[in-house]
Design a protein around this motif. Structure first.
Motif, PDB file in Angstrom:
ATOM      1  N   THR A  82      43.528  38.159  54.378  1.00 19.03           N
ATOM      2  CA  THR A  82      43.259  36.994  53.869  1.00 19.03           C
ATOM      3  C   THR A  82      42.596  37.750  52.534  1.00 19.03           C
ATOM      4  O   THR A  82      41.830  37.392  51.286  1.00 19.03           O
ATOM      5  N   MET A  83      41.202  38.860  53.497  1.00 17.78           N
ATOM      6  CA  MET A  83      40.616  39.095  52.448  1.00 17.78           C
ATOM      7  C   MET A  83      41.205  40.249  51.473  1.00 17.78           C
ATOM      8  O   MET A  83      41.077  40.339  50.295  1.00 17.78           O
ATOM      9  N   LEU A  84      42.086  40.761  52.237  1.00 17.97           N
ATOM     10  CA  LEU A  84      42.890  41.597  50.651  1.00 17.97           C
ATOM     11  C   LEU A  84      43.385  39.970  50.043  1.00 17.97           C
ATOM     12  O   LEU A  84      43.234  40.691  48.273  1.00 17.97           O
ATOM     13  N   SER A  85      43.948  39.071  49.899  1.00 17.93           N
ATOM     14  CA  SER A  85      44.828  38.666  49.315  1.00 17.93           C
ATOM     15  C   SER A  85      43.181  37.701  47.858  1.00 17.93           C
ATOM     16  O   SER A  85      43.057  38.321  47.110  1.00 17.93           O
ATOM     17  N   LEU A  86      42.152  37.653  48.433  1.00 15.56           N
ATOM     18  CA  LEU A  86      40.976  37.769  47.609  1.00 15.56           C
ATOM     19  C   LEU A  86      40.549  38.696  47.285  1.00 15.56           C
ATOM     20  O   LEU A  86      39.824  38.458  45.557  1.00 15.56           O
ATOM     21  N   GLY A  87      40.668  39.780  47.485  1.00 19.61           N
ATOM     22  CA  GLY A  87      40.298  40.961  45.881  1.00 19.61           C
ATOM     23  C   GLY A  87      40.983  40.637  45.197  1.00 19.61           C
ATOM     24  O   GLY A  87      40.689  40.872  44.390  1.00 19.61           O
ATOM     25  N   VAL A  88      42.448  40.911  45.697  1.00 14.58           N
ATOM     26  CA  VAL A  88      43.336  40.500  44.148  1.00 14.58           C
ATOM     27  C   VAL A  88      43.190  39.633  43.341  1.00 14.58           C
ATOM     28  O   VAL A  88      43.078  39.945  41.981  1.00 14.58           O
ATOM     29  N   PHE A  89      42.719  38.141  43.906  1.00 12.60           N
ATOM     30  CA  PHE A  89      42.322  36.801  43.366  1.00 12.60           C
ATOM     31  C   PHE A  89      41.250  37.438  42.279  1.00 12.60           C
ATOM     32  O   PHE A  89      41.314  37.010  40.891  1.00 12.60           O
ATOM     33  N   TYR A  90      40.528  38.234  43.062  1.00  8.52           N
ATOM     34  CA  TYR A  90      39.119  38.500  41.810  1.00  8.52           C
ATOM     35  C   TYR A  90      39.229  39.651  41.276  1.00  8.52           C
ATOM     36  O   TYR A  90      38.993  38.800  39.195  1.00  8.52           O
ATOM     37  N   ILE A  91      40.242  40.400  41.156  1.00  7.38           N
ATOM     38  CA  ILE A  91      40.644  41.613  40.135  1.00  7.38           C
ATOM     39  C   ILE A  91      41.543  40.351  39.530  1.00  7.38           C
ATOM     40  O   ILE A  91      41.771  40.795  37.805  1.00  7.38           O
ATOM     41  N   VAL A  92      42.412  39.607  39.416  1.00  8.88           N
ATOM     42  CA  VAL A  92      42.334  38.912  37.800  1.00  8.88           C
ATOM     43  C   VAL A  92      41.683  37.951  37.775  1.00  8.88           C
ATOM     44  O   VAL A  92      42.370  37.798  36.762  1.00  8.88           O
ATOM     45  N   GLN A  93      41.316  38.021  38.371  1.00  4.66           N
ATOM     46  CA  GLN A  93      39.911  36.725  37.509  1.00  4.66           C
ATOM     47  C   GLN A  93      38.924  37.205  36.990  1.00  4.66           C
ATOM     48  O   GLN A  93      37.884  36.426  36.402  1.00  4.66           O
ATOM     49  N   ALA A  94      39.031  38.976  36.424  1.00  2.64           N
ATOM     50  CA  ALA A  94      38.678  39.673  35.531  1.00  2.64           C
ATOM     51  C   ALA A  94      37.252  39.986  36.284  1.00  2.64           C
ATOM     52  O   ALA A  94      36.359  40.081  35.257  1.00  2.64           O
ATOM     53  N   GLY A  95      37.063  39.779  37.489  1.00  2.00           N
ATOM     54  CA  GLY A  95      36.107  40.588  37.855  1.00  2.00           C
ATOM     55  C   GLY A  95      36.663  41.719  39.021  1.00  2.00           C
ATOM     56  O   GLY A  95      36.738  41.503  40.151  1.00  2.00           O
ATOM     57  N   PRO A  96      36.856  43.171  38.265  1.00  2.00           N
ATOM     58  CA  PRO A  96      37.467  43.977  38.825  1.00  2.00           C
ATOM     59  C   PRO A  96      36.394  44.631  39.797  1.00  2.00           C
ATOM     60  O   PRO A  96      36.983  44.897  41.301  1.00  2.00           O
ATOM     61  N   PHE A  97      35.302  44.732  39.625  1.00  2.00           N
ATOM     62  CA  PHE A  97      33.915  45.698  40.562  1.00  2.00           C
ATOM     63  C   PHE A  97      34.071  44.223  41.576  1.00  2.00           C
ATOM     64  O   PHE A  97      34.150  45.212  42.792  1.00  2.00           O
TER      65      PHE A  97
END
Lengths: 252, 514
Positions: A42-57
């Motif tokens: 779950t956490m990895l998926s969320l991490g990818v979401f954040y990056i996709v939504q322009a929050g790379p950090f």
């Protein structure tokens, strides 16, 4: 309507179910280690979401710090403490599980529909401005200007956590508990104590379990050969029966 | 890219927090360097000095509040009259509670366990119960918690508030687990408080995200402006407020978020219970007041009915369940739930009158509840505190002085005239009638009558029963507990007889700067 790019949608529809499955698996898994691994998913998926939504950090922090460091530490602790799948599944409060699931789903539906209705005609603003100087730089300037006090205060949180971990996990040894080498040797050769190493558990044609005691010359089980915390393995009648290994299979 | 510039820091305004924070850090160092037998006294003196310094700067600033200069630390902290009053109240109540932390004469080694990591019930545990000096990390933890509370009541944006919430909660979870006796109960209470508290914090954070989605900012001024403007879909704002309220109402122990209260109050070491019952309540209500009065002022007509229902439920649940309790600490826990309801009635009343009554109630109740728990820590037998109700039968004959003081405190809880409890309830109900919440006042009065029953039952038991063989003795308190008990009882009496000065102070303090 919010304009979402095609690529973002593809990523979302692939990863969102995976994230939900991971969350469900984390709650439902019987084994604590499996639970932790589901959570990692779950956490990895969320991490990818954040990056996709322009929050790379925040995305990278989610993957490196939460998933990489904290969850792995968590797994280490689980392994060190010893995983135990024998959690009691008996409900202490009758009907609690059903009520909890009903209420939880209810809250989820309530929040979900509320969020949907609250955001359906929303136009997102301010992303370009927030990321004007770069995402990391933007975050840094907020942390070190507007929220600098909150940032500093988190150090109090860390110190409390460290002190708490020491209090709850560390046992100070008293002076009289520290035994020197000479005293230890004396104790070892005291009458009534067997100074030699303990025998290993029994290894037989039928069983080589650590819970099977070795046999003394007179045929009795050697209690010193098994660990006291292990339950003694009950042999089944078929295992107990004479296998005639000494007579080459011939019944005398 | 522009150079980053640290925002202007009004360090004098931040000094109360800084003093406690520095003292807590020093306390941790003392734990590492000083031999065990000197730690208690050094930690106690250090804590009291830090609290005195903090109080000095709070008082110094109270004369110099200017609305234009109240905002500091980059807009994260608002030092207005209300914040200073709450900070002062927290420091004074924290001081009285810390006196109980340092008490060593009631029991060898004090009220805290020596080594919390030793397995409960093991040989080593039995040895340490009677023989080893208690741990003194409790002082720095309490100071960290207090500095978080000071920040909580003066935070000007939701993010700072969330960090403050965590800073003051985490040490409390730890402190709950450190009781010397009945350690399993204590550990259970800590775990329950931790799990439920983490859950409530998550709700709070979720609410912050929702509010940010609506207002595009987390500071109260912007939220207020955006809510007044009324543009966009206010559904997000309302969901956000509801989630924020869950997080805050958990901390004040309002029904239905009160379920942790009896277990935690019973299991935690009695000094910690006193600390939680007084200081946490002040901090949590301070935060709630700021969120409702500063940030969400424009939404009053929407949250008032909901909060009214919660207040009514809280007083009903607290008072009715208090009747059925057989353990004194649990009884006081339910009484504290009911009292949270009465304070909520004052919060709903709104206006300056409501604010004044809430501030007065918080201080008055804080002193009384500390005195009550100080007294509970005195009544003990060979196994520690005897908190079962039946054990208190006939205490009046054994020790008339302490039974008398406890009677007085219970009467104050019940709201009998000449005690601070009476004035506090009167002002809250008066404000509520003024604010058009008469139905809440009716429920409040009815539940006060119900609540008087368990209190009076204890009083009757203490005075009219014959002392039995199982009636424990009342230990002679050491100087620290006597001081705490004396301050608490005296405050209860003084605020009941001459409430004027404190009411004036609360009235002056009852203004938030937006």
């Amino acid at each position: 309507m919010i304009d979402v790019s095609w690529g973002e949608q593809v990523v979302f529809y692939i990863l969102a179910p995976i994230a939900v499955i991971g969350a469900l698996g984390m709650v439902m898994a019987r084994n604590a280690v499996h639970s932790a691994l589901w959570l990692v998913l779950t956490m990895l998926s969320l991490g990818v979401f954040y990056i996709v939504q322009a929050g790379p950090f925040i995305g990278m922090v989610q993957i490196i710090v939460y998933t990489g460091a904290i969850m792995m530490l968590f797994l280490f602790v689980l392994m060190l403490v010893g995983r135990d799948a024998s959690d009691s599944v008996i409900e202490t409060l009758r009907g609690q599980k059903v009520a909890a699931i009903a209420l939880g789903v209810g809250l989820g539906v309530l929040l979900g529909t509320g969020l949907y209705r609250g955001t359906v005609d929303l136009t997102p603003v301010g992303l370009a401005e927030a990321n004007k100087n770069g995402n990391v730089q933007g975050l840094a300037s907020l942390i070190f200007t507007k929220y600098v006090w909150a940032f500093e205060v988190t150090s109090a949180l860390l110190i409390s956590a460290a002190v708490g971990a020491m209090i709850l996990a560390h046992v100070e040894r008293r002076k009289d508990e520290r035994i020197g080498q000479a005293a230890m040797m004396k104790e070892r050769f005291l009458p009534g104590n067997y100074p030699g190493p303990k025998p290993g558990p029994g290894v037989y044609a039928t069983s080589n379990s650590v819970a099977t005691p070795a046999k003394l010359p007179d045929g009795n089980p050697a209690q010193r050969s098994i660990s006291p915390i292990l339950p003694l393995r009950e042999l089944e009648p078929a295992e107990k029966a004479d296998k005639h290994t000494l007579t080459g299979g011939h019944q005398s | 890219m522009d150079k980053l510039k640290l925002p202007d820091m009004d360090y004098v305004a931040l000094l109360p927090m800084l003093a406690l924070f520095v003292a807590a850090c020093l306390g941790v160092i003392i734990e590492a360097l000083v031999p065990r037998r000197f730690r208690n006294i050094i930690q106690l003196v250090l804590s009291i000095v830090a609290l005195a310094v903090a109080m000095f700067f709070v008082v110094k600033q109270s004369g110099e509040v200017v609305a234009s200069k109240a905002l500091t630390a980059g807009g994260a902290i608002m030092i207005d009259h209300a914040a200073l009053f709450l900070q002062g109240a927290l420091i004074v109540l924290g001081f009285v509670a810390l006196l109980l932390f340092g008490e060593r004469s009631l029991e060898f080694g004090g009220p805290f366990v020596a080594q919390a990591a030793v397995t409960v019930g093991s040989e080593r545990d039995r040895e340490q119960t009677g023989r080893e000096l208690g741990s003194t990390e409790t002082f720095p933890l309490a100071l960290f918690s207090l500095s978080g509370m000071l920040l909580f009541v003066s935070a000007n944006d939701l993010l700072t508030m969330f960090v403050a919430l965590e800073v003051f909660s985490l040490p409390l979870y730890l402190l709950c687990a450190l009781a010397r006796r009945k350690r399993l109960l204590s550990q259970e209470s800590a775990l329950k408080y931790f799990l439920l508290g983490a859950y409530a914090s998550a709700f709070f954070l979720f609410g912050v995200a929702m509010v940010y989605g609506f207002a595009k900012a987390v500071d109260f001024k912007a939220i207020h402006a955006e809510a007044l403007l009324g543009e966009g879909n206010s559904l997000l704002l309302i969901i956000g407020l509801a989630l924020l309220a869950i997080g805050l109402l958990f901390k004040v122990a309002a029904a239905p978020f009160h379920v942790w209260t009896p277990d935690v109050y019973q299991g935690a070491p009695t000094p910690v219970t006193a600390f939680m019952a007084s200081c946490t309540k002040v901090a949590a209500f301070g935060g709630l007041l700021r969120v409702l009065y500063v940030g969400f002022d424009g939404l009053g007509w929407q949250f008032t009915p909901v909060l009214g229902a919660i207040a009514a439920l809280t007083v009903l649940v607290g008072s009715i369940l208090a009747v059925t309790q057989t353990d004194l600490k649990r009884l006081l826990a339910y009484s504290s739930v009911a009292n949270a309801g009465y304070i909520l009635i004052g919060v709903i009343a709104g206006q300056q009158l409501g604010l004044t009554s809430v501030l007065f109630y918080l201080v008055a109740y804080g002193f009384t509840v500390i005195a009550a728990f100080a007294l509970i820590s005195l009544v003990r037998d060979a196994d520690g505190e005897a908190t079962h109700l039946s054990r208190w039968a006939g205490l009046g004959a054994r020790s008339p002085l302490y039974a008398g003081i406890f009677t007085f405190i219970l009467l104050a809880f019940a709201g009998i005239p000449l005690t601070s409890g009476f004035i506090a309830k009167l002002s809250v109900f008066g404000a509520a009638i003024d604010g058009g919440q008469t139905w809440l006042v009716i429920i409040g009065v009815i539940t006060s009558i119900i609540l008087a029953f368990p209190y009076l039952r204890v009083v009757v038991m203490m005075w009219l029963s014959e002392p039995g063989e199982s009636t424990p003795s009342v230990s002679i308190p050491g100087g620290l507990t006597s001081t705490a008990l004396g301050i608490g009882t005296l405050a209860t009496l003084v605020f009941g007889v001459v409430p004027g000065p404190l009411l004036d102070l609360a009235e002056k303090a009852s203004s938030f700067v937006r």
